[in-house]
Scaffold this active site. Structure first.
Site, PDB file in Angstrom:
ATOM      1  N   HIS A   1      -9.813  12.821  75.721  1.00  0.00           N
ATOM      2  CA  HIS A   1     -11.289  12.862  75.873  1.00  0.00           C
ATOM      3  C   HIS A   1     -11.463  12.873  77.261  1.00  0.00           C
ATOM      4  O   HIS A   1     -12.482  13.795  77.699  1.00  0.00           O
ATOM      5  CB  HIS A   1     -11.998  11.333  75.541  1.00  0.00           C
ATOM      6  CG  HIS A   1     -13.189  11.196  75.596  1.00  0.00           C
ATOM      7  ND1 HIS A   1     -14.176  11.614  74.753  1.00  0.00           N
ATOM      8  CD2 HIS A   1     -14.055  11.101  76.768  1.00  0.00           C
ATOM      9  CE1 HIS A   1     -15.550  11.491  75.053  1.00  0.00           C
ATOM     10  NE2 HIS A   1     -15.443  10.887  76.415  1.00  0.00           N
ATOM     11  N   GLU A   2     -10.909  12.083  78.214  1.00  0.00           N
ATOM     12  CA  GLU A   2     -11.154  12.215  79.681  1.00  0.00           C
ATOM     13  C   GLU A   2     -10.452  13.668  80.050  1.00  0.00           C
ATOM     14  O   GLU A   2     -10.999  14.175  81.115  1.00  0.00           O
ATOM     15  CB  GLU A   2     -10.265  11.047  80.256  1.00  0.00           C
ATOM     16  CG  GLU A   2     -10.918   9.641  80.060  1.00  0.00           C
ATOM     17  CD  GLU A   2     -12.476   9.601  80.067  1.00  0.00           C
ATOM     18  OE1 GLU A   2     -13.102  10.245  80.813  1.00  0.00           O
ATOM     19  OE2 GLU A   2     -12.961   8.708  79.433  1.00  0.00           O
TER      20      GLU A   2
END
Length: 427
Positions: free
Chosen positions: A17-18
């Site tokens: 996600h990051e």
């Protein structure tokens, strides 16, 4: 080990996600100050260029800190700050995290089929429970479900999932009955306090003995694993549930079982006894599962199909939750994810990867919801900014963020409560 598998799942999902945010920010020329896997105090880290890469103490969560990202920061006017970028560039950065989670599912699911998975046959009805919604709708044993509300049905898992998320709602079921196409209207009943739909349709499962509970009547009567129950007191048995019902309704009366063993028939007498509030003889069904590996092309096709199905089911479930068609008690939090991670890992790599893909989809879609403090909330603010031709005031953003944080904290509290109730009070 359950904790380790849970941390692996969370670590992968948060990192992906990051990483999505990080890559898109770099492409847009935004200065990324920190990339942290984990939250809280820094454990280790190193700096390369403008970015400090960190592993933090709390292994749940993570973040990418971009220059000028927070609304309470005074912009300096530097061209590499987040707020200096166009609305479109900022929207792409916000959306990239959730979309990368969804992309991960498309990449992982084909691996499930290449490694090998248990194959489900078509959704063939093996038994229709008496008095159930399925019986009232006109279902018969042998019906093969092909579509539910226009969605193709390739397995019992998908059929039962769509039934579960449509409690007390009419759904059209297209089926094949010995070559004849039929359409039935099924209205699943509301089952349990979770408001999950129940139809009374049971997959095909012959009454074949798969195991015993030690010391109970079936073992003492001389039954063996793989014995097939052909009849009970002269009544032909077609399905395990039918056999189970006959035992429950025996009221402790001795039953005459006709069994087939190595293509020879024999009779056994067994007397059910009361256990846990019902009559049992102490046998478990035999479940036939076929494990199959697929080639690369077919794995990609099947993986794509399963991912689309998982996304579709996630949206249906979300819609039902928001419209109160499903109980919020169906939601699970970290404890539930940890338990599922441990169970999936014990079942094998392909099952573990399948769970990883499904949770990644859920995480991606959840983060796209238009709730302040989530990525979807930022995207909503940017859409409003594009329409107004100017950003919202700092005060408005602060109030919205506070409301969003309250909603998120409430949601965390609810799923944590659900976890506690399942773990300690549902046994």
């Amino acid at each position: 080990m359950t904790l380790i598998y849970f941390l692996i799942v969370i670590g992968i999902l948060v990192f992906v996600h990051e990483l999505g945010h990080f890559i898109m920010a770099k492409r847009a020329g935004v200065r990324v100050e920190k990339f942290s896997l984990g939250m809280g105090p820094k454990l280790v880290g190193y700096k390369k260029g403008d970015t400090e890469y960190i592993i933090s103490a709390l292994p749940i969560g993570g973040y990418v800190k971009m220059a000028g990202e927070n609304p309470d920061e005074e912009p300096t006017g530097a061209p590499d700050e987040f707020q200096a970028k166009t609305v479109w560039q900022r929207a792409k950065i916000a959306a990239s995290g959730p979309l990368t989670n969804i992309l991960l599912a498309f990449l992982v699911m084909p691996l499930v089929f290449m490694i090998g998975t248990y194959v489900e046959g078509p959704a063939k009805v093996g038994y229709v429970e008496k008095g159930s919604p399925a019986e009232k709708a006109g279902f018969l044993a042998g019906d093969v479900i092909e579509e539910i509300s226009g969605r193709k049905i390739s397995s019992w898992t998908k059929a039962l999932s769509l039934i579960a998320v449509n409690p007390d709602t009419d759904v059209t079921v297209d089926l094949d009955r010995e070559g004849e196409k039929k359409a039935l209207i099924l209205r699943p009943a509301i089952a349990t306090e979770l408001k999950i739909g129940m139809s009374g349709l049971v997959p095909d499962m012959p009454a074949e003995v798969g195991g015993f509970r030690p010391g109970l009547p079936a073992e003492k009567a001389g039954l063996k694993v793989h014995d097939k129950i052909i009849a009970v007191d002269g009544k032909t048995v077609y399905h395990w549930n039918q056999f189970s019902t006959l035992v429950k309704e025996s009221k402790g009366k001795t039953l005459r079982l006709t069994i087939e063993r190595e293509e020879k028939r024999a009779e056994k007498s067994v007397t059910p006894l009361m256990d846990g509030g019902r009559y049992v003889i102490g046998v478990e069904p035999f479940v036939r599962l076929v494990f199959k590996k697929y080639g690369f092309v077919e794995s990609v096709q099947l993986g794509f199909q399963k991912t689309i199905e998982a996304i579709d089911l996630t949206f249906i479930t979300l819609k039902k939750l928001l419209s109160f068609g499903l109980s919020i008690k169906t939601l699970g939090g970290p404890v539930m994810i940890a338990q599922m991670s441990g169970q999936a890992a014990a079942a094998g790599l392909s099952t573990f990867l399948s769970l990883l893909a499904v949770i990644s989809i859920s995480l991606g879609i959840l983060n796209l919801l238009p709730i302040p403090v989530l990525d979807g909330g930022l995207i909503l603010f940017l859409i409003i900014e594009a329409v107004r031709k100017k950003p919202l005031s700092r005060r408005t953003l602060e109030i919205s963020q506070s409301i969003g944080a309250a909603v998120l904290i409430t949601l965390i509290a609810v799923v944590s409560y659900n976890d506690i109730m399942r773990e300690f009070f549902s046994r």
